[in-house]
Design a protein around this motif. Structure first.
Motif, PDB file in Angstrom:
ATOM      1  N   SER A  54       0.862  -1.181   0.000  1.00  0.00           N
ATOM      2  CA  SER A  54       0.000   0.000   0.000  1.00  0.00           C
ATOM      3  C   SER A  54       0.894   1.224   0.000  1.00  0.00           C
ATOM      4  CB  SER A  54      -0.894   0.041   1.242  1.00  0.00           C
ATOM      5  OG  SER A  54      -1.828  -1.009   1.229  1.00  0.00           O
ATOM      6  N   VAL A  55       0.503   2.224  -0.778  1.00  0.00           N
ATOM      7  CA  VAL A  55       1.214   3.497  -0.804  1.00  0.00           C
ATOM      8  C   VAL A  55       0.174   4.586  -0.551  1.00  0.00           C
ATOM      9  CG1 VAL A  55       2.614   5.099  -2.163  1.00  0.00           C
ATOM     10  CG2 VAL A  55       2.927   2.620  -2.434  1.00  0.00           C
ATOM     11  N   ILE A  56       0.469   5.434   0.436  1.00  0.00           N
ATOM     12  CA  ILE A  56      -0.437   6.525   0.785  1.00  0.00           C
ATOM     13  C   ILE A  56       0.334   7.829   0.612  1.00  0.00           C
ATOM     14  CG2 ILE A  56      -1.938   7.499   2.554  1.00  0.00           C
ATOM     15  CD1 ILE A  56      -1.586   4.673   3.977  1.00  0.00           C
ATOM     16  N   GLU A  57      -0.231   8.759  -0.141  1.00  0.00           N
ATOM     17  CA  GLU A  57       0.424  10.056  -0.352  1.00  0.00           C
ATOM     18  C   GLU A  57      -0.131  11.084   0.627  1.00  0.00           C
ATOM     19  OE1 GLU A  57       1.691  11.736  -4.297  1.00  0.00           O
ATOM     20  OE2 GLU A  57      -0.016  13.044  -3.850  1.00  0.00           O
ATOM     21  N   PHE A  58       0.788  11.844   1.217  1.00  0.00           N
ATOM     22  CA  PHE A  58       0.444  12.942   2.125  1.00  0.00           C
ATOM     23  C   PHE A  58       1.048  14.233   1.587  1.00  0.00           C
ATOM     24  CE2 PHE A  58      -0.029   9.190   4.689  1.00  0.00           C
ATOM     25  CZ  PHE A  58      -1.121   9.464   5.492  1.00  0.00           C
ATOM     26  N   PRO A  59       0.517  15.379   1.996  1.00  0.00           N
ATOM     27  CA  PRO A  59       1.041  16.654   1.485  1.00  0.00           C
ATOM     28  C   PRO A  59       2.528  16.862   1.776  1.00  0.00           C
ATOM     29  CG  PRO A  59      -1.038  17.012   2.636  1.00  0.00           C
ATOM     30  CD  PRO A  59      -0.641  15.574   2.863  1.00  0.00           C
ATOM     31  N   ASP A  60       3.003  16.312   2.912  1.00  0.00           N
ATOM     32  CA  ASP A  60       4.405  16.492   3.298  1.00  0.00           C
ATOM     33  C   ASP A  60       4.768  15.436   4.343  1.00  0.00           C
ATOM     34  OD1 ASP A  60       3.394  17.483   5.828  1.00  0.00           O
ATOM     35  OD2 ASP A  60       3.129  19.415   4.837  1.00  0.00           O
ATOM     36  N   ARG A  61       6.063  15.381   4.663  1.00  0.00           N
ATOM     37  CA  ARG A  61       6.567  14.399   5.626  1.00  0.00           C
ATOM     38  C   ARG A  61       5.926  14.581   7.004  1.00  0.00           C
ATOM     39  NH1 ARG A  61      11.176  11.156   6.103  1.00  0.00           N
ATOM     40  NH2 ARG A  61      11.863  10.875   8.255  1.00  0.00           N
ATOM     41  N   GLN A  62       5.766  15.817   7.429  1.00  0.00           N
ATOM     42  CA  GLN A  62       5.177  16.096   8.736  1.00  0.00           C
ATOM     43  C   GLN A  62       3.760  15.525   8.834  1.00  0.00           C
ATOM     44  OE1 GLN A  62       5.133  20.250   9.783  1.00  0.00           O
ATOM     45  NE2 GLN A  62       4.185  19.882  11.759  1.00  0.00           N
ATOM     46  N   SER A  63       2.965  15.677   7.788  1.00  0.00           N
ATOM     47  CA  SER A  63       1.600  15.140   7.778  1.00  0.00           C
ATOM     48  C   SER A  63       1.602  13.618   7.822  1.00  0.00           C
ATOM     49  CB  SER A  63       0.851  15.605   6.534  1.00  0.00           C
ATOM     50  OG  SER A  63       0.737  17.008   6.511  1.00  0.00           O
ATOM     51  N   ALA A  64       2.516  13.013   7.072  1.00  0.00           N
ATOM     52  CA  ALA A  64       2.614  11.551   7.051  1.00  0.00           C
ATOM     53  C   ALA A  64       2.970  11.014   8.437  1.00  0.00           C
ATOM     54  CB  ALA A  64       3.653  11.110   6.019  1.00  0.00           C
ATOM     55  N   LEU A  65       3.958  11.625   9.074  1.00  0.00           N
ATOM     56  CA  LEU A  65       4.372  11.175  10.398  1.00  0.00           C
ATOM     57  C   LEU A  65       3.301  11.451  11.446  1.00  0.00           C
ATOM     58  CD1 LEU A  65       8.113  12.276  10.322  1.00  0.00           C
ATOM     59  CD2 LEU A  65       7.179   9.966  10.021  1.00  0.00           C
ATOM     60  N   ALA A  66       2.607  12.577  11.319  1.00  0.00           N
ATOM     61  CA  ALA A  66       1.523  12.902  12.253  1.00  0.00           C
ATOM     62  C   ALA A  66       0.398  11.888  12.127  1.00  0.00           C
ATOM     63  CB  ALA A  66       1.005  14.318  11.997  1.00  0.00           C
ATOM     64  N   TRP A  67       0.081  11.479  10.897  1.00  0.00           N
ATOM     65  CA  TRP A  67      -0.949  10.453  10.686  1.00  0.00           C
ATOM     66  C   TRP A  67      -0.542   9.151  11.363  1.00  0.00           C
ATOM     67  CZ3 TRP A  67      -0.192   5.887   7.771  1.00  0.00           C
ATOM     68  CH2 TRP A  67      -1.323   5.062   7.709  1.00  0.00           C
ATOM     69  N   PHE A  68       0.680   8.687  11.085  1.00  0.00           N
ATOM     70  CA  PHE A  68       1.095   7.386  11.615  1.00  0.00           C
ATOM     71  C   PHE A  68       1.155   7.386  13.141  1.00  0.00           C
ATOM     72  CE2 PHE A  68       4.028   3.963  12.739  1.00  0.00           C
ATOM     73  CZ  PHE A  68       3.357   2.911  12.135  1.00  0.00           C
ATOM     74  N   SER A  69       1.523   8.498  13.739  1.00  0.00           N
ATOM     75  CA  SER A  69       1.616   8.556  15.200  1.00  0.00           C
ATOM     76  C   SER A  69       0.316   9.011  15.866  1.00  0.00           C
ATOM     77  CB  SER A  69       2.772   9.468  15.623  1.00  0.00           C
ATOM     78  OG  SER A  69       2.534  10.795  15.204  1.00  0.00           O
ATOM     79  N   SER A  70      -0.721   9.255  15.067  1.00  0.00           N
ATOM     80  CA  SER A  70      -1.998   9.708  15.617  1.00  0.00           C
ATOM     81  C   SER A  70      -2.628   8.620  16.494  1.00  0.00           C
ATOM     82  CB  SER A  70      -2.964  10.099  14.499  1.00  0.00           C
ATOM     83  OG  SER A  70      -3.409   8.943  13.814  1.00  0.00           O
ATOM     84  N   PRO A  71      -3.405   9.026  17.485  1.00  0.00           N
ATOM     85  CA  PRO A  71      -4.052   8.053  18.374  1.00  0.00           C
ATOM     86  C   PRO A  71      -4.922   7.034  17.632  1.00  0.00           C
ATOM     87  CG  PRO A  71      -4.187  10.240  19.324  1.00  0.00           C
ATOM     88  CD  PRO A  71      -3.623  10.401  17.925  1.00  0.00           C
ATOM     89  N   LYS A  72      -5.618   7.465  16.577  1.00  0.00           N
ATOM     90  CA  LYS A  72      -6.490   6.546  15.842  1.00  0.00           C
ATOM     91  C   LYS A  72      -5.690   5.443  15.153  1.00  0.00           C
ATOM     92  CE  LYS A  72     -10.143   9.903  15.011  1.00  0.00           C
ATOM     93  NZ  LYS A  72     -10.834  10.721  14.014  1.00  0.00           N
ATOM     94  N   VAL A  73      -4.579   5.811  14.529  1.00  0.00           N
ATOM     95  CA  VAL A  73      -3.752   4.816  13.839  1.00  0.00           C
ATOM     96  C   VAL A  73      -3.032   3.940  14.859  1.00  0.00           C
ATOM     97  CG1 VAL A  73      -1.789   4.483  12.286  1.00  0.00           C
ATOM     98  CG2 VAL A  73      -3.526   6.190  11.759  1.00  0.00           C
ATOM     99  N   GLN A  74      -2.511   4.546  15.910  1.00  0.00           N
ATOM    100  CA  GLN A  74      -1.822   3.757  16.934  1.00  0.00           C
ATOM    101  C   GLN A  74      -2.772   2.787  17.630  1.00  0.00           C
ATOM    102  OE1 GLN A  74       1.599   3.597  17.535  1.00  0.00           O
ATOM    103  NE2 GLN A  74       1.444   4.601  15.548  1.00  0.00           N
TER     104      GLN A  74
END
Length: 93
Positions: A54-74
């Motif tokens: 799976s490949v997911i595109e985000f606007p920038d690195r900060q957004s990608a990392l924020a998504w992965f570390s978000s409470p919902k994803v964790q």
């Protein structure tokens, strides 16, 4: 500059992984994430059990990392680890 989360997967529990797979996409929109690729992959070189990508595109690195570390994803992490062997990477151009 766009960043991509790349997820490589080898499913061990198909039912549990299918539930996880349907619960993950709604978490992406809040961070500007858009699925680019999702499916089975043919290995052309190398030795790995990972057979889904799976490949997911985000606007920038900060957004990608924020998504992965978000409470919902964790919160989905235990289910992900129980269902599959997974490698998750972030790549920024």
């Amino acid at each position: 500059m766009p960043a991509h989360i790349i997820i490589e997967v080898h499913v061990r529990d198909a039912g549990l992984y299918e539930d996880y797979r349907h619960r993950l996409p709604p978490t992406m929109a809040e961070f500007g994430g858009v699925p680019v690729v999702r499916g089975f992959a043919d290995i052309l070189e190398g030795d790995t059990q990972m057979d889904r990508i799976s490949v997911i595109e985000f606007p920038d690195r900060q957004s990608a990392l924020a998504w992965f570390s978000s409470p919902k994803v964790q919160a989905l992490g235990d289910q992900r680890r129980s269902a599959a062997d997974v490698t998750v990477r972030v790549v920024a151009a």
